[in-house]
Design a protein around this motif. Structure first.
Motif, PDB file in Angstrom:
ATOM      1  N   ARG A  28       0.817  -1.215   0.000  1.00  0.00           N
ATOM      2  CA  ARG A  28       0.000   0.000   0.000  1.00  0.00           C
ATOM      3  C   ARG A  28       0.850   1.264   0.000  1.00  0.00           C
ATOM      4  O   ARG A  28       0.401   2.304  -0.458  1.00  0.00           O
ATOM      5  N   ALA A  29       2.074   1.175   0.522  1.00  0.00           N
ATOM      6  CA  ALA A  29       2.964   2.334   0.572  1.00  0.00           C
ATOM      7  C   ALA A  29       3.617   2.617  -0.784  1.00  0.00           C
ATOM      8  O   ALA A  29       4.191   3.681  -0.981  1.00  0.00           O
ATOM      9  N   LEU A  30       3.525   1.674  -1.707  1.00  0.00           N
ATOM     10  CA  LEU A  30       4.130   1.810  -3.031  1.00  0.00           C
ATOM     11  C   LEU A  30       3.055   2.174  -4.052  1.00  0.00           C
ATOM     12  O   LEU A  30       1.872   1.987  -3.802  1.00  0.00           O
ATOM     13  N   PRO A  31       3.466   2.680  -5.211  1.00  0.00           N
ATOM     14  CA  PRO A  31       2.473   3.036  -6.234  1.00  0.00           C
ATOM     15  C   PRO A  31       1.668   1.817  -6.686  1.00  0.00           C
ATOM     16  O   PRO A  31       2.182   0.705  -6.696  1.00  0.00           O
ATOM     17  N   PRO A  32       0.406   2.021  -7.076  1.00  0.00           N
ATOM     18  CA  PRO A  32      -0.401   0.907  -7.574  1.00  0.00           C
ATOM     19  C   PRO A  32       0.141   0.392  -8.897  1.00  0.00           C
ATOM     20  O   PRO A  32       0.925   1.060  -9.564  1.00  0.00           O
ATOM     21  N   GLY A  33      -0.267  -0.801  -9.246  1.00  0.00           N
ATOM     22  CA  GLY A  33       0.195  -1.406 -10.487  1.00  0.00           C
ATOM     23  C   GLY A  33      -0.828  -2.371 -11.035  1.00  0.00           C
ATOM     24  O   GLY A  33      -1.973  -2.393 -10.586  1.00  0.00           O
ATOM     25  N   PRO A  34      -0.423  -3.226 -11.970  1.00  0.00           N
ATOM     26  CA  PRO A  34      -1.373  -4.094 -12.662  1.00  0.00           C
ATOM     27  C   PRO A  34      -1.696  -5.406 -11.955  1.00  0.00           C
ATOM     28  O   PRO A  34      -2.557  -6.147 -12.411  1.00  0.00           O
ATOM     29  N   SER A  35      -1.040  -5.708 -10.853  1.00  0.00           N
ATOM     30  CA  SER A  35      -1.234  -7.008 -10.203  1.00  0.00           C
ATOM     31  C   SER A  35      -1.942  -6.840  -8.866  1.00  0.00           C
ATOM     32  O   SER A  35      -1.734  -5.868  -8.150  1.00  0.00           O
TER      33      SER A  35
END
Length: 98
Positions: free
Chosen positions: A22-29
């Motif tokens: 959650r602390a990192l940018p969202p992505g496709p997975s």
């Protein structure tokens, strides 16, 4: 099998891994059992933490070579497969790699 993978969803190592995602940018997975999305490598880490925590895979003394058990590879295949499907789906017509 996925239901078994969710067995450690509420365990502290799994919660800590989800906080990291959650602390990192969202992505496709997708993170299993959650609405969180992240990069494929982080999803594989979070899902792998959840899958491996309850069965003590690191201490497994079976006959299979290391890294061949489904709980070892399934989180990686799910995360990378989901990323690939999204990349192909989002690619402009006629540009998808074959």
């Amino acid at each position: 099998m996925i239901a078994d993978d969710l067995g450690a969803f509420h365990a502290e190592p799994s919660r800590a891994a989800r906080r990291l995602a959650r602390a990192l940018p969202p992505g496709p997975s997708t993170v299993l059992g959650a609405t969180d999305t992240t990069t494929a490598d982080v999803a594989a880490f979070v899902n792998g933490t959840m899958v491996r925590h309850p069965d003590f895979n690191d201490g497994y003394l079976g006959l299979e070579p290391p890294g061949t058990r489904a709980t070892t590879s399934r989180p990686v295949h799910l995360a990378s497969g989901e990323r690939l499907v999204r990349e192909v789906h989002d690619a402009p017509a006629g540009t998808a790699r074959r």
